[in-house]
Design an enzyme around this catalytic site. Sequence first.
Site, PDB file in Angstrom:
ATOM      1  CD  GLU A  41      43.477  35.016  48.437  1.00  0.00           C
ATOM      2  OE1 GLU A  41      43.408  35.898  47.569  1.00  0.00           O
ATOM      3  OE2 GLU A  41      42.499  34.339  48.784  1.00  0.00           O
ATOM      4  CG  HIS A  63      42.471  45.670  48.788  1.00  0.00           C
ATOM      5  ND1 HIS A  63      41.143  46.046  48.810  1.00  0.00           N
ATOM      6  CD2 HIS A  63      43.129  46.629  48.077  1.00  0.00           C
ATOM      7  CE1 HIS A  63      41.005  47.191  48.167  1.00  0.00           C
ATOM      8  NE2 HIS A  63      42.192  47.577  47.717  1.00  0.00           N
ATOM      9  CG  HIS A  64      42.421  40.114  45.619  1.00  0.00           C
ATOM     10  ND1 HIS A  64      41.380  40.175  46.544  1.00  0.00           N
ATOM     11  CD2 HIS A  64      43.127  39.003  45.944  1.00  0.00           C
ATOM     12  CE1 HIS A  64      41.451  39.131  47.346  1.00  0.00           C
ATOM     13  NE2 HIS A  64      42.497  38.407  47.027  1.00  0.00           N
ATOM     14  CG  HIS A  74      37.130  46.246  42.633  1.00  0.00           C
ATOM     15  ND1 HIS A  74      37.422  46.854  41.424  1.00  0.00           N
ATOM     16  CD2 HIS A  74      38.155  45.378  42.857  1.00  0.00           C
ATOM     17  CE1 HIS A  74      38.544  46.363  40.947  1.00  0.00           C
ATOM     18  NE2 HIS A  74      39.013  45.469  41.779  1.00  0.00           N
ATOM     19  CD  GLU A  75      33.733  44.862  49.070  1.00  0.00           C
ATOM     20  OE1 GLU A  75      34.476  43.885  48.991  1.00  0.00           O
ATOM     21  OE2 GLU A  75      33.209  45.247  50.125  1.00  0.00           O
ATOM     22  CG  ASP A  88      43.000  50.934  46.792  1.00  0.00           C
ATOM     23  OD1 ASP A  88      41.975  51.627  46.960  1.00  0.00           O
ATOM     24  OD2 ASP A  88      42.967  49.735  46.441  1.00  0.00           O
TER      25      ASP A  88
HETATM   26  C1  LIG Z   1      33.456  40.518  47.866  1.00  0.00           C
HETATM   27  C2  LIG Z   1      34.665  41.336  47.515  1.00  0.00           C
HETATM   28  O1  LIG Z   1      35.128  41.002  46.254  1.00  0.00           O
HETATM   29  C3  LIG Z   1      35.759  41.095  48.571  1.00  0.00           C
HETATM   30  O2  LIG Z   1      35.315  41.573  49.769  1.00  0.00           O
HETATM   31  C4  LIG Z   1      37.085  41.814  48.306  1.00  0.00           C
HETATM   32  C5  LIG Z   1      38.037  41.012  47.473  1.00  0.00           C
HETATM   33  N1  LIG Z   1      39.170  41.790  47.011  1.00  0.00           N
HETATM   34  C6  LIG Z   1      39.024  43.100  46.722  1.00  0.00           C
HETATM   35  N2  LIG Z   1      39.982  43.754  46.066  1.00  0.00           N
HETATM   36  C7  LIG Z   1      39.840  45.049  45.709  1.00  0.00           C
HETATM   37  N3  LIG Z   1      40.836  45.672  45.041  1.00  0.00           N
HETATM   38  N4  LIG Z   1      38.711  45.702  45.989  1.00  0.00           N
HETATM   39  C8  LIG Z   1      37.677  45.149  46.647  1.00  0.00           C
HETATM   40  O3  LIG Z   1      36.644  45.813  46.899  1.00  0.00           O
HETATM   41  C9  LIG Z   1      37.818  43.776  47.070  1.00  0.00           C
HETATM   42  N5  LIG Z   1      36.847  43.123  47.751  1.00  0.00           N
END
Ligand SMILES: C[C@H](O)[C@H](O)[C@H]1CNC2=NC(N)=NC(=O)C2=N1
Length: 91
Positions: A49, A53-54, A71-72, A80
């Site tokens: 948090e 980046h999750h 993800h993006e 990562d």
């Molecule tokens: C809108 C988008 O979900 C947010 O910008 C963040 C949140 N956490 C995230 N976490 C990960 N692992 N990849 C992401 O691209 C990412 N994007």
Amino acid sequence: MADLLTDDEIARKAPDGWEREGDEIVKTYEFDDYLKGVEFVTRVGEVAEEQFHHPEIRVGYKEVEIRLTSHEEGGITEKDVRLAGLFDDEV
Ligand SMILES: C[C@H](O)[C@H](O)[C@H]1CNC2=NC(N)=NC(=O)C2=N1
């Protein structure tokens, strides 16, 4: 938006114990008991948090699997491999 890392960069930059699986890096941590794993997940969540980046997290009996991808960007980035090191510091 961060650049995707090359295969060579991933191999060089992923911390020890982290394996590349497709568009993710993955590590399974072992614990002496179930709740130690759960407590670790809480610390990981706080770092995630803070860094916004999750990871995906699977909590098993005496083990926790963490998967990281961007993800993006649609793959593995510097974010990562950096978070992988931060999560290792939370053990
Ligand atoms: C809108 C988008 O979900 C947010 O910008 C963040 C949140 N956490 C995230 N976490 C990960 N692992 N990849 C992401 O691209 C990412 N994007």
